[in-house]
Design an enzyme around this catalytic site. Structure first.
Site, PDB file in Angstrom:
ATOM      1  N   ILE A 155       0.862  -1.193   0.000  1.00 26.10           N
ATOM      2  CA  ILE A 155       0.000   0.000   0.000  1.00 26.10           C
ATOM      3  C   ILE A 155       0.890   1.233   0.000  1.00 26.10           C
ATOM      4  CG2 ILE A 155      -1.778   1.277   1.277  1.00 26.10           C
ATOM      5  CD1 ILE A 155      -2.578  -1.414   2.543  1.00 26.10           C
TER       6      ILE A 155
ATOM      7  N   GLU B  46       5.180  17.743   2.237  1.00 28.31           N
ATOM      8  CA  GLU B  46       6.540  18.054   1.816  1.00 28.31           C
ATOM      9  C   GLU B  46       6.943  19.442   2.283  1.00 28.31           C
ATOM     10  OE1 GLU B  46       6.908  17.107  -2.383  1.00 28.31           O
ATOM     11  OE2 GLU B  46       7.727  15.192  -1.728  1.00 28.31           O
ATOM     12  N   ALA B  47       5.942  20.293   2.438  1.00 26.89           N
ATOM     13  CA  ALA B  47       6.232  21.614   2.999  1.00 26.89           C
ATOM     14  C   ALA B  47       5.725  21.627   4.431  1.00 26.89           C
ATOM     15  CB  ALA B  47       5.532  22.690   2.188  1.00 26.89           C
TER      16      ALA B  47
ATOM     17  N   LYS C 100      12.764  26.853   4.692  1.00 25.75           N
ATOM     18  CA  LYS C 100      11.546  27.532   4.238  1.00 25.75           C
ATOM     19  C   LYS C 100      11.247  28.734   5.140  1.00 25.75           C
ATOM     20  CE  LYS C 100       6.563  26.818   3.831  1.00 25.75           C
ATOM     21  NZ  LYS C 100       5.428  25.904   3.925  1.00 25.75           N
TER      22      LYS C 100
ATOM     23  N   GLU D 131      -1.668  25.621   3.259  1.00 26.27           N
ATOM     24  CA  GLU D 131      -0.771  26.299   4.206  1.00 26.27           C
ATOM     25  C   GLU D 131       0.152  25.305   4.890  1.00 26.27           C
ATOM     26  OE1 GLU D 131       0.081  29.291   5.089  1.00 26.27           O
ATOM     27  OE2 GLU D 131      -1.392  30.626   4.189  1.00 26.27           O
TER      28      GLU D 131
END
Lengths: 476, 514
Positions: free
Chosen positions: B44, B51-52, B80, B341
């Site tokens: 599965i 990822e952010a 980031k 977000e």
């Protein structure tokens, strides 16, 4: 937009909160062109004491007041905490943090995880609070730059002479050219009732009204209606400065409410806050008060029942709820004032600012009253907490050790832990410190913190020495 | 549930949620009291959410005792500073939602009131954000911890490879005693009296019994929505997107220190720079755009092969309660909002923290469950409102999808907040919840939702004084940014450097909470 700004605020009322309100507006709004005028009800000269709790220094600095000078001129006795006495036990609500700066949370967890009897946990807790240590040894020092402790660790308040504090505020207002007109009335219920009195005097128009009418002496009978509490204050003039009391306020739980003993340098105030059923004789047995000593009898409305902002009038109200201890005399009023200033409305559209103010004030007062409710409910082990949020908060801590997050500054997380632990609640789940190495680390942390705090306390002067030194500067 | 010592905790599903849960529980719970088993099937696939990330991921890493440099190396992470929103306020608009605030308070008043008074001068709000300006210049450095310095006014998070992250966490969890079982779950056996889950039967014939089950099975929500049939609160009327294509593209030569969110006709596209590739996705609502049309639009935008994109279908909303009987849902099994977000990993983390706070110690755990559900419901609702705001105040005209979003009704909690802002310029704040005032301001202003008034006190401050202050602040930020290395260089130096803790614990800069 400029034409729509509030240009004139009228403050109506009496007493210390009235003067404080004028000072706050003068400082925070006059620089922006807002004219502030005071309308003062006539009345006898101020008597008794003012108790300002934790955060007093911040409160004074937000009003640009010089704390040492206010304390010296207002015959202050310092306060590091409040002692709650029940028939079964007593405990001290410490104004300062537990442990050394920033350790509070870890220390409580370590304490609760320790395999100890509850009475030993109480003992350890007392030894982990610098405020409590200082209270027990009658010490006091002002946290200052370069001092080995911060004002989080040793936050403080004071009991001051009301007459002196009012006079101090009046001098500042006079210097700042704030106009105060006397109203030829001794009492009034609210601003609107005063406005309705035609002919006796003229209240000029203002864009916004602030109602600081204390209702002092407005109640002359013994009936306390629903949603009100009665606050009765007796005063005894005595020289406390010769033998300065420990820097703590005492609140004693009576069957009819709370009796608080507040001492400034030259007088002692006994305050009874009581709900519907009252028995003042009970007070008189315990303390040497009589009718001759009575200086005020106030009926205070439960502030949670309505918003203090109606139309273009803000009522600065006390947050005393039924059966609460005396609480702080100014902090809640200042909180409401500053909230109003932050949410200053426009003349033509008061609604949105009122809505925001009301939601913030409600959140604050709800959390305040939750704590008071828990304080009362946990007394004597009765666990009858009459507010559901407070009950849930206690239930959650009792099981998980978690404090449901707070939305306002009314009381801190540490205050809640202290309240519950000191009333014998120990979380079921202490798994946060269950491994042997973690438990050893916790013991080490507790032992080393105790040693550091003992050393800090030993280096502090006696409260008496602090007051004596302060008295030398009283005339400056 | 009769709890034994040690308590048997069974985690259903690997992926980010499963392994984050496994490593956190195995790190924080005493081994003598809890035994943790994770069941997953290699057949599965995982959705690979998140990822952010947002700055809270650093708290999670700290909680599980992860060295930041190790983490960056293992997950192909880049730094980031926020999210750049393109086209949300209108076709060619652009704004930055930074991890940190803009400007300083002036005379006790919020900075944004002064900016509002000066808004007609045309200087963007994020000009006064250190994080936004670093991001626009492609630069990065760790924030400092001196509150008075501009260099302390921001926080940071990471872009990471979710599959590598799960693998990394798996190795940590197994080192810390988590027992992994391979197998596909075929049957969930419940106690006929209490309704509690007692046992899982795997395709291999093996059984796994436990006392507390943590459902990390992703969108399938095998236990919560499956076996326990917990109702799902559908929020698609407010968050209508229900599908996404995802596809990688080559690594950027100069990875940007921010996520891009680019609005298109039918939805929006993300771009996430990693060390070894770029993550891309296209989020859309199939009621307004067919999957084929969305795929064509996506592959054209990222220059990918047509067969490459992988389609993910979802429903926005959450289960009524994330903890039912002895089943706790973490991550997608419990709810999904939007990747907008970067909150997916955060919501997993929030669930784990609450689970740790409320971990049962005996068989009477009603209070723990109630508190877990209260806390998570509030968390989801507050994140939801902030996400809806982006759609509600979009400035894209002439697109059926965006027009719908602009005209849709929103939850009362959000409408109140928007109304108060509209009439006072003030953000109704809260302490429990993820997005604070700077985030709300970034989106309001970035998408052109301005209050009709600002703080009346600002009117009394001289215009020239305000302008002078704003100019000097802008200049200070410009000078500070000039001295900073590029994100690419910083990343290279960090990966090759000795492993040292990052210098500040502040999430959104020293002004905004730790």
């Amino acid at each position: 937009m400029e034409n729509d700004s509030i240009k004139e605020i009228a403050v109506v009322g009496d007493g210390t909160v009235f003067l404080l309100c004028l000072l706050a507006f003068r400082l925070k709004l006059a620089p922006y062109g807002v004219v502030v005028r005071g309308y003062e009800l006539s009345g006898p000269e101020a008597q008794g004491v003012v108790h300002i709790g934790r955060g007093m220094e911040n409160l004074f600095s937000s009003l640009a007041l010089d704390t040492p000078r206010v304390l010296a001129q207002c015959e202050a006795v310092m306060v590091l905490g409040e002692k709650y006495q029940f028939s079964s036990h007593s405990w001290i609500h410490s104004y300062g943090e537990y442990g050394i700066d920033g350790q509070t949370d870890r220390l409580w967890r370590a304490l609760l995880a320790a395999q100890k009897e509850m009475k030993d946990i109480f003992g350890d807790a007392r030894a982990l609070s610098l405020s409590t240590l200082a209270i027990q040894t009658e010490k006091f020092a002002v946290p200052s730059k370069g001092a080995p402790f911060s004002n989080q660790l040793l936050d403080f308040g004071a009991v001051l002479s009301r007459r002196k504090l009012d006079a101090y505020f009046r001098r500042l207002l006079s210097r700042a050219n704030v106009s105060i007109s006397k109203l030829p009335l001794e009492k009034g219920s609210n601003v609107n009732s005063l406005k309705a009195v035609k002919g006796a005097f003229d209240l000029p128009e203002a864009d916004f009204w602030v109602d600081c009418i204390s209702q002092s002496n407005a109640v002359n009978n013994h009936t306390v209606s629903k949603n009100h509490v009665m606050s009765v204050e007796w005063l005894i003039h005595e020289d406390n400065s010769a033998k300065v009391p420990s820097p703590v306020i005492q609140h004693k739980k009576m069957s009819s409410g709370w009796l608080s003993v507040l001492k400034s340098q030259y007088c002692t105030s006994y305050r009874l806050v009581t709900g519907e059923s009252r028995d003042e004789d009970e007070v008189k047995v315990d303390f040497p008060v009589s009718d001759a000593n009575e200086i005020s009898r106030r009926m205070i409305e439960d502030c949670t029942e309505h918003t203090p902002w109606e139309g273009n009038t803000l009522k600065i109200t006390s947050l005393i709820s039924p059966l609460s201890p005396a609480g702080d005399d100014l902090v809640e009023s200042v909180t409401a004032l500053f909230l109003f200033i932050e949410n200053l409305p426009f003349k033509s559209n008061l609604g949105p600012a009122k809505k925001l103010f009301t939601s913030q004030w409600k959140a604050y007062s709800e959390e305040f009253l939750d704590y008071i409710s828990a304080l009362n409910g946990l007394a004597e082990g009765s666990m009858e907490v009459n507010r559901s949020v407070a009950r849930d908060r206690i239930a959650c801590f009792s099981v998980t050790g978690k404090i449901v997050p707070l939305e306002t500054d009314a009381f801190t997380k540490s205050d809640w832990i202290e309240l519950m632990v000191m009333n014998g609640i120990r979380p079921k789940n202490t798994s946060f410190y269950s491994g042997e190495s973690e438990l050893n680390a916790a013991s080490t942390l507790i032992a080393s913190t105790k040693a550091k705090l003992n050393k800090l306390c030993a280096g502090m002067p006696l409260h008496q020495q602090f007051i004596d030194a302060m008295k030398l500067h009283a005339g400056e | 549930m009769n709890l034994h010592n040690p308590l048997e905790v069974v985690i259903v599903g690997g992926g980010s949620a499963g392994w984050m849960t496994a490593v956190a529980l195995s790190t924080k719970l005493p081994k003598q009291n809890y035994r943790i088993t994770l069941v997953e099937s290699e057949q599965i696939g995982t959705v690979g959410v998140g990822e952010a990330t947002i700055p809270h991921i650093r708290m999670f890493n700290k909680l599980i005792g992860v060295d930041e440099t190790d983490f960056i190396e293992a997950t192909g992470a880049t730094y980031k500073l926020g999210i750049q929103f393109e086209g949300w306020g209108g076709e060619n608009s652009r704004y930055f939602h930074p991890f940190g605030g803009s400007g300083h308070d002036i005379q006790g008043m919020d900075f944004h009131h002064f900016w509002l008074k000066n808004r007609r001068k045309g200087v963007a709000f994020d000009t006064y954000s250190m994080a936004a300006q670093l991001a626009h210049s492609g630069k990065f450095q760790y924030p400092t911890s001196a509150p008075q310095e501009l260099t302390s006014h921001y926080g940071y998070a990471f872009h990471l490879d979710a599959a590598l992250y799960a693998k990394y966490l798996r190795s940590l969890a197994e080192q810390r005693g988590v027992h992994r079982m391979e197998g596909r779950i075929e049957n969930v056996i419940r106690n006929s009296d209490s309704g509690d889950v007692e046992e899982l039967r795997l395709d291999s014939g093996a059984t796994v019994s436990g006392e507390l089950f943590v459902d990390c099975s992703g969108f399938r929500s095998l236990l919560l929505r499956g076996a326990m049939a917990e109702p799902f609160e559908d929020w698609s009327k407010w968050l209508p997107c229900n599908a996404a294509y995802a596809s990688p593209s080559p690594v950027m030569s100069r990875p940007s220190p921010f996520t891009r969110s680019i609005a298109g006709d039918f939805g929006w596209r993300w771009e996430i720079p990693l060390q070894h590739r770029t993550g891309n996705g296209y989020v859309f609502c199939d009621a307004f755009c067919s999957p084929e049309k969305a795929r064509d639009s996506f592959v054209k935008a990222i220059d990918a092969e047509k067969d490459n994109p992988h389609l993910i279908k979802f429903n926005t909303g959450k289960v009524r309660n994330g903890w039912v009987n002895n089943c706790v849902g973490i991550g997608l099994a419990s709810g999904f909002l939007e990747p907008l977000e970067s909150t997916s990993l955060y919501l997993i983390q929030a669930g784990i923290i609450e689970l740790l706070n409320c971990m049962p110690v005996d068989n009477n755990y009603h209070v723990e469950r109630t508190e877990f559900n209260r806390a998570l419901n509030l968390e989801y609702e507050r994140v939801r409102d902030f996400l809806i705001l982006h759609y509600k105040i979009n400035g894209r005209k002439g697109s059926e999808f965006w027009d719908y979003c602009r005209s849709m009704s929103v939850p009362v909690s959000l409408q109140n907040k928007m109304d108060i802002f509209r009439h006072t310029g003030r953000v109704q704040t809260y302490r429990q919840g993820l997005f604070m005032e700077p985030s709300w301001l970034a989106v309001y202003f970035g998408q052109g939702y301005y209050p009709v008034r600002h703080d009346p006190r600002v009117e009394m401050v001289n215009d020239l004084e305000i302008e002078k202050y704003l100019d000097s602040l802008r200049e200070k930020i410009r000078k500070s940014v000039e001295t900073v290395a590029s994100h690419k260089d910083f990343l290279a130096s960090r990966v090759s450097s000795a492993h040292a803790p990052s210098p500040t614990a502040s999430l959104y800069g020293e002004h905004y909470g730790k």
